[in-house]
Design an enzyme around this catalytic site. Structure first.
Site, PDB file in Angstrom:
ATOM      1  N   HIS A   1       1.131 -56.071 -16.522  1.00 45.46           N
ATOM      2  CA  HIS A   1       1.462 -57.529 -16.642  1.00 45.46           C
ATOM      3  C   HIS A   1       2.062 -58.257 -15.687  1.00 45.46           C
ATOM      4  CE1 HIS A   1       0.523 -55.712 -20.794  1.00 45.46           C
ATOM      5  NE2 HIS A   1       0.290 -57.032 -21.340  1.00 45.46           N
TER       6      HIS A   1
ATOM      7  N   GLU B   1     -12.630 -62.153 -21.191  1.00 53.26           N
ATOM      8  CA  GLU B   1     -12.367 -62.961 -20.215  1.00 53.26           C
ATOM      9  C   GLU B   1     -13.664 -63.641 -19.681  1.00 53.26           C
ATOM     10  OE1 GLU B   1     -10.522 -60.433 -20.649  1.00 53.26           O
ATOM     11  OE2 GLU B   1      -8.504 -61.208 -21.026  1.00 53.26           O
TER      12      GLU B   1
END
Ligand SMILES: Cc1ncc(C[n+]2csc(CCOP(=O)(O)OP(=O)(O)O)c2C)c(N)n1
Length: 554
Positions: free
Chosen positions: A481, A402
């Site tokens: 998530h 990321e």
């Protein structure tokens, strides 16, 4: 006097080297260093961190072209002087004057930065600028521009996650970047042997980046190597890592006592053998460019010039309290923007797909970068599916990192002030990139609006979404998530956070977000991705809300 000292004359396009001009820059850096050190001890300002031992960075800079980009760290006064010729800038910042080119007096001495001179805004966070430099290199490569970028850091900086993210960006995309590790043997009190295992050069080569070790105490050798390595990059052969061996002639900073961690013998040996200014001065005498006494005369002249500049700087204004909230965040000015074209009922994912296509139409350099976004599926949720088919090459799949993603997009937007889009698959997976996001949001404040970072981060938040771990539109995700995420983003100064609640809003707000000069976190609720217009308890569509599921063409 100009001599041709090019190492591989037939293969380099570098200008012949003016050795006396280079020497003067290096002496100016040393004299300014010594002046500022004394002023700090006289209590004229709170902090100083110097360049003594790193002056051969001027020789690296000479090997660049004036339109090449630079990303410097706090020891690079000589590189600053070589690029800008500006002796007052560092004095202004040391004295925190509003005329300062780096931070306009926001107490950022030695944080070399200038948009006009193409020097990126450096951070106190060691290595923090690295992923941005990779992003800028990515844009140069995509736009087929001839410039390259220089990135510098210390041996300690080479151990940071940020530097490792840059290395991966450079290696994976074969970016036009020269990464110089200025290894002076120390990171405050830590010897450089603890920063990496084995050989830095072999590590880089094994990872797909050409690398060499260079003696930075020899300015001519540094110049010759730089000219050759810059040529390697410019001719499209990929990135280069230069392991530049230097000596640190002063303590780490004005806050450090050198004798508390270095032996007298080591300090004396470093000064006797590793001083690039002394070594270069000796060489110039041997070669007949200078006579005994010339250097001392030059030093005195420069000292007088700096003192004159200092007196002018001291007359300039200091920051006042009303400036404290300026340049925190850049929200786009409101403009009338009437939706055009026909309206169709779409789910939020359809609206997002359309907005990304519209952004690609508006700006030929717009792209989306993130994990899986370039696949025909258009990322795990399908948000880039239209872009993949309608604008091949504009949705680019990234490595699973990321910080690499955010850095590529942040740095790409810096050179032309236009946003590109990062996709983070699930909110909070941006946590490995938080330093880069936080710094992107600080840039405008830090250098008083000179540089800005248009950076659009889209990410799925909340549960649902029909991604890899939740079937259909609802539920799923568990702890990893289904986070919400807005708490973190809204706590970052300089960040804009957007949570669209309908497809109509999602399209319009995404288009508007791309106009912002501050980073934007665009949080897409998974449960809304595929949701139909809401119904009341009797199962009837609520018309007043259903209107927002009708999305205009443009
Ligand atoms: C991310 C981060 N960690 C720690 C510090 C505190 N710090 C400032 S400079 C420095 C050492 C840097 O060493 P190196 O990169 O080798 O550069 P040098 O100062 O030796 O030129 C440290 C630990 C910091 N500024 N940023």
């Amino acid at each position: 006097m100009t001599v041709n000292t090019r190492a591989t004359e037939a293969t380099t396009t570098a200008e012949p080297l003016d050795v006396l001009a280079l020497y003067r820059t290096m002496v100016t850096a040393r004299v300014m260093n010594d002046l500022l050190k004394v002023r700090k001890t006289q209590g004229k300002f709170p902090f100083y961190i110097g360049c003594a031992g790193h002056e051969s960075m001027a020789a690296v800079t000479v090997a660049l072209k004036p339109d090449d980009w630079m990303s410097l760290y706090y020891r690079d006064l000589a590189a600053w002087l070589q690029r800008t010729g500006d002796i007052t800038g560092p004095l202004r910042e040391a004295y925190s004057r509003t005329s300062g080119p780096m931070a306009a007096g926001r107490n950022m001495p030695s944080h070399y930065s200038s948009k006009q001179q193409r020097i990126l805004p450096t951070f106190s966070e060691v290595g923090g600028l690295a992923p941005f430099a990779g992003g800028l290199a990515f844009a140069l490569q995509r736009e087929k521009r001839s410039e390259i970028i220089l990135f510098t850091t210390g041996d300690g900086g080479a151990a940071t996650n940020d530097f490792n993210a840059l290395f991966r960006q450079a290696a994976v995309h074969q970016l036009p970047i020269l990464m110089v590790v200025e290894d002076n043997g120390w990171a405050i009190t830590a010897a450089s042997t603890i920063q990496w295992g084995g050989s830095l050069v072999e590590w880089a080569r094994g990872g797909g980046v050409y690398a060499e070790e260079i003696d930075g105490t020899d300015a001519i050798a540094t110049y010759q190597a730089s000219a050759r390595l810059v040529e390697h990059i410019r001719s499209g052969k990929g990135p280069v890592l230069m392991h530049l061996r230097l000596g640190l002639l002063d303590p780490h900073s004005s806050s450090t006592d050198i004798k508390s961690y270095r032996t007298k013998e080591e300090i004396e040996a470093t000064s006797a053998t590793k001083d690039p200014v002394k070594n270069f001065g000796r060489w110039l005498i041997e070669q007949g460019y200078l006579q005994e006494g010339d250097s001392e005369r030059m030093r005195k002249e420069i000292r007088a010039e700096l003192e004159r500049a200092e007196n002018i700087v001291l007359q300039e204004s200091e920051p006042t309290a009303e400036r404290v909230m300026q340049h925190i965040v850049n929200v786009p000015a409101w403009v009338e923007n009437t939706p055009r074209g026909t309206k169709r009922q779409l789910p939020m994912l359809g609206a997002i797909n359309e907005a990304l296509v519209e952004l690609a139409k508006r700006d030929e350099n717009f792209f989306v970068y993130g994990q899986d976004v370039g696949s025909p599926k258009g990322g795990v949720f399908g948000a880039t599916a239209h872009l993949v088919t309608q604008f091949p090459g504009r949705a680019i799949s990234s490595p699973l990192n990321e910080q690499v993603i955010v850095g590529i997009v942040a740095g790409s937007g810096m050179h032309d002030g236009k946003a590109r889009c990062a996709e983070i698959q699930f909110v909070y997976y941006q946590q490995s990139a938080t330093q880069t996001i936080r710094l992107a949001a600080r840039v405008s404040y830090q250098n008083f609006g000179d540089w800005t970072v248009p950076l659009l981060i889209r990410t799925k938040s909340g549960s649902g979404g029909g991604g890899p771990i939740s079937s259909g539109g609802a539920g799923g995700g568990a702890f990893g998530h289904s986070n919400a995420g807005e708490q973190w983003f809204t706590s970052v100064p300089g960040m804009i956070t957007i949570c669209p609640s309908t497809p109509f809003d999602a399209k319009g707000l995404l288009l508007e977000a791309a106009r912002a000069q501050s980073p934007v976190a665009f949080l897409e609720r998974g449960r809304l991705y595929r949701s139909e217009p809401p119904k009341d308890s009797s199962g009837k569509i609520i018309e007043v809300m259903a209107e927002y599921w009708n999305v205009p063409d443009s």
